[in-house]
Design a protein around this motif. Structure first.
Motif, short mmCIF file in Angstrom:
data_model
loop_
_atom_site.label_atom_id
_atom_site.label_comp_id
_atom_site.label_asym_id
_atom_site.label_seq_id
_atom_site.Cartn_x
_atom_site.Cartn_y
_atom_site.Cartn_z
N CYS A 82 12.90 9.51 -9.54
CA CYS A 82 14.21 9.16 -8.81
C CYS A 82 14.16 10.03 -7.68
CB CYS A 82 15.46 9.58 -9.39
SG CYS A 82 15.92 11.16 -9.54
N ARG A 93 25.86 18.92 -5.93
CA ARG A 93 26.58 17.60 -6.05
C ARG A 93 26.38 17.14 -7.50
NH1 ARG A 93 23.43 13.17 -6.69
NH2 ARG A 93 21.90 13.09 -5.32
N THR A 153 23.97 11.48 -9.79
CA THR A 153 24.57 9.89 -9.88
C THR A 153 24.47 9.24 -11.20
OG1 THR A 153 22.55 9.15 -8.77
CG2 THR A 153 24.24 9.62 -7.31
N GLU A 154 24.67 8.03 -11.43
CA GLU A 154 24.48 7.49 -12.54
C GLU A 154 22.94 7.08 -12.60
OE1 GLU A 154 27.92 5.17 -13.69
OE2 GLU A 154 26.62 4.08 -15.31
N ASP A 202 23.53 17.57 -1.89
CA ASP A 202 23.77 16.74 -0.50
C ASP A 202 23.18 17.38 0.54
OD1 ASP A 202 24.75 15.25 1.36
OD2 ASP A 202 26.85 15.69 0.90
N GLU A 218 20.39 8.73 -11.37
CA GLU A 218 19.55 10.00 -11.52
C GLU A 218 19.60 10.32 -12.96
OE1 GLU A 218 20.43 11.33 -7.04
OE2 GLU A 218 21.86 12.00 -8.71
#
Ligand code: URA
Length: 203
Positions: free
Chosen positions: A16, A97, A100-101, A88, A103
């Motif tokens: 990713c 941060r 994310t889903e 970020d 990641e």
């Protein structure tokens, strides 16, 4: 596959976009034979620099909680839901941060075999994102922390408050939930030991 072989493979992962900015893959550390595995959210700045989980401010509080629970850090295994720092970079400077889903899903290719090798009796999810990933999607940390849940990766899983949350809450006064973190670690380890003893008797 051994844990070291898996760690070596993960160290060059480009699964990713977090790989583009990371310094180190933070695979995990501790006693691989421990019946208890602690799983946090993901590495921050200090962890990224050192390649070790929970070594920043939150990690120092976690270490203190482990000791107050009557244990040593070396008695458990500690890792994270994602192995690379999520930040970020839009302002030029990295700001941590939540992963994310996408990641989190990408990093399952490491987390799942890692847990399969470790074979913990109990998984202690550190914070809601870890519990949502490993226990159930709609996990509610305020209502469901400290409760044992079925888990496909261990005999049982339980979630506790994240030390970063405790640090933020403690600024408002009180202990911020620190005593709950300590008692959850103690209870999770005791439960893990009991399950290990029971399994050893029946073998
Ligand atoms: N927070 C986490 O969830 N994991 C770490 O390794 C450090 C901070």
């Amino acid at each position: 596959m051994t844990l070291d072989e898996l760690r070596l493979q993960a160290s060059t992962c480009e699964g990713c976009s977090l790989s583009e900015r990371r310094t180190n893959v933070v695979f995990g550390e501790g006693n691989p034979l421990s019946p208890l595995v602690l799983i946090g959210e993901g590495p921050g700045d200090n962890e990224d620099k050192l390649g070790r989980p929970f070594v920043g401010r939150a990690g120092q509080l976690l270490d203190k909680a482990i000791i107050d629970a009557g244990l040593q850090r070396s008695q458990v295994y500690i890792t994270n839901t994602v192995k690379c720092r999520a930040a970020d970079w839009s302002s030029g400077k990295p700001v941590n941060r939540a992963p994310t889903e996408v990641e989190v899903t990408a990093c399952r290719r490491w987390l799942e075999p890692q847990i399969a090798i470790l074979k913990p009796k109990v998984i202690l999810c550190i914070g809601a994102p870890s519990a949502k990933n490993l226990i159930k999607k709609n996990f509610l940390i305020t209502r469901e922390r400290g409760i044992y849940f079925p888990c496909e990766f261990a005999r049982t899983a339980i979630a506790t408050l994240h030390p970063s949350y405790i640090l933020r809450e403690a600024n408002k006064g009180g202990d911020g939930g620190y005593s709950l973190l300590v008692s959850d670690i103690r209870r999770a380890y005791e439960a893990a030991l009991k399950l290990a003893e029971k399994d050893a008797e029946t073998q």
